[in-house]
Design a protein around this motif. Structure first.
Motif, PDB file in Angstrom:
ATOM      1  N   LYS A   1       6.529   2.686   4.562  1.00 39.85           N
ATOM      2  CA  LYS A   1       7.112   2.854   3.226  1.00 39.85           C
ATOM      3  C   LYS A   1       6.586   1.787   2.269  1.00 39.85           C
ATOM      4  CE  LYS A   1       9.759   6.158   4.699  1.00 39.85           C
ATOM      5  NZ  LYS A   1       9.232   7.495   4.660  1.00 39.85           N
ATOM      6  N   ASN A   2       6.216   0.619   2.836  1.00 31.58           N
ATOM      7  CA  ASN A   2       5.741  -0.491   2.023  1.00 31.58           C
ATOM      8  C   ASN A   2       4.297  -0.887   2.311  1.00 31.58           C
ATOM      9  OD1 ASN A   2       8.412  -0.986   0.862  1.00 31.58           O
ATOM     10  ND2 ASN A   2       8.947  -1.670   2.906  1.00 31.58           N
TER      11      ASN A   2
ATOM     12  N   SER B   1       0.812  -1.219   0.000  1.00 29.50           N
ATOM     13  CA  SER B   1       0.000   0.000   0.000  1.00 29.50           C
ATOM     14  C   SER B   1       0.842   1.264   0.000  1.00 29.50           C
ATOM     15  CB  SER B   1      -0.913   0.007   1.228  1.00 29.50           C
ATOM     16  OG  SER B   1      -1.788  -1.082   1.193  1.00 29.50           O
ATOM     17  N   MET B   2       2.084   1.173  -0.462  1.00 27.53           N
ATOM     18  CA  MET B   2       2.969   2.329  -0.389  1.00 27.53           C
ATOM     19  C   MET B   2       2.500   3.492  -1.254  1.00 27.53           C
ATOM     20  SD  MET B   2       4.132  -0.170  -2.345  1.00 27.53           S
ATOM     21  CE  MET B   2       5.618  -1.045  -2.505  1.00 27.53           C
ATOM     22  N   TYR B   3       1.631   3.233  -2.224  1.00 30.85           N
ATOM     23  CA  TYR B   3       1.154   4.312  -3.093  1.00 30.85           C
ATOM     24  C   TYR B   3      -0.248   4.790  -2.712  1.00 30.85           C
ATOM     25  CZ  TYR B   3       5.128   2.646  -5.736  1.00 30.85           C
ATOM     26  OH  TYR B   3       6.394   2.248  -6.102  1.00 30.85           O
ATOM     27  N   VAL B   4      -0.800   4.206  -1.677  1.00 30.69           N
ATOM     28  CA  VAL B   4      -2.129   4.602  -1.207  1.00 30.69           C
ATOM     29  C   VAL B   4      -1.947   5.522  -0.006  1.00 30.69           C
ATOM     30  CG1 VAL B   4      -4.309   3.790  -0.231  1.00 30.69           C
ATOM     31  CG2 VAL B   4      -3.105   2.387  -1.926  1.00 30.69           C
TER      32      VAL B   4
ATOM     33  N   GLN C   1       1.360   5.196   8.037  1.00 32.08           N
ATOM     34  CA  GLN C   1       1.775   5.030   6.643  1.00 32.08           C
ATOM     35  C   GLN C   1       3.218   4.564   6.619  1.00 32.08           C
ATOM     36  OE1 GLN C   1      -0.008   6.140   3.456  1.00 32.08           O
ATOM     37  NE2 GLN C   1       1.499   4.629   2.834  1.00 32.08           N
TER      38      GLN C   1
END
Length: 172
Positions: A137-138, A79-82, A135
């Motif tokens: 990093k990964n 979920s690093m881009y969420v 949140q």
């Protein structure tokens, strides 16, 4: 497999802490919450899929049928881009489906931290919760403590905010 699960439960029960560890592309992350030892929190259920892990904790001798308080931790993999704020809204909307009058209140956050975190509460007529979202990093790590009351008393809110804020966060 059952033996490995029992060993994991034993280790977590003895230490009375929950560690969520991610290893993605050789990097490790850690979010560790020390659940109150005197309350004898223990893992009651654990489920894993390719996209998430869910761990449910109960205290003392409570069961899913008779609990007064419950703790839950989710690890949302990859979920690093969420943005964590999007995940918070998604989870809040899930609660609202079952309790349309649920109200969310942000308590504290640190958006500038190496691993941004948020503590908020959701109160509804049958169950109220203190949520803690980090949140990584990964991954995104979300834990909550819940009680079967319509409102969370100030002393309980303060207690769980302190517990969540004292969590160990290591995002590399």
């Amino acid at each position: 497999m059952k033996k490995l699960f029992k060993i994991t439960v034993l280790i977590l029960t003895v230490t009375s802490s929950l560690q969520a560890v991610s290893q993605t592309k050789g990097k490790s992350e850690l979010v560790k919450i020390d659940w109150p030892k005197a309350e004898k929190w223990h893992i009651a259920d654990q489920q894993k899929s390719d996209s998430q892990v869910m761990i449910e904790l109960l205290k003392g001798s409570e069961t899913f049928e008779n609990f007064t308080e419950i703790g839950t931790t989710y690890i949302f993999r990859g979920s690093m881009y969420v943005p964590v704020t999007d995940k918070i809204e998604e989870l809040y909307n899930r609660v609202k489906k079952n309790a349309s009058s649920a109200k969310k209140t942000m308590i504290e956050n640190d958006e500038k931290a190496n691993c941004p975190w948020y503590i908020y509460k959701i109160e509804s007529p049958t169950e109220s919760q203190i949520w803690y979202a980090v949140q990584g990093k990964n991954e995104i790590y979300v834990s909550f403590w819940a009680t079967r009351t319509a409102e969370i008393k100030r002393e309980l809110q303060d207690k769980w905010v302190k517990i969540f804020k004292s969590s160990e966060i290591n995002c590399q």
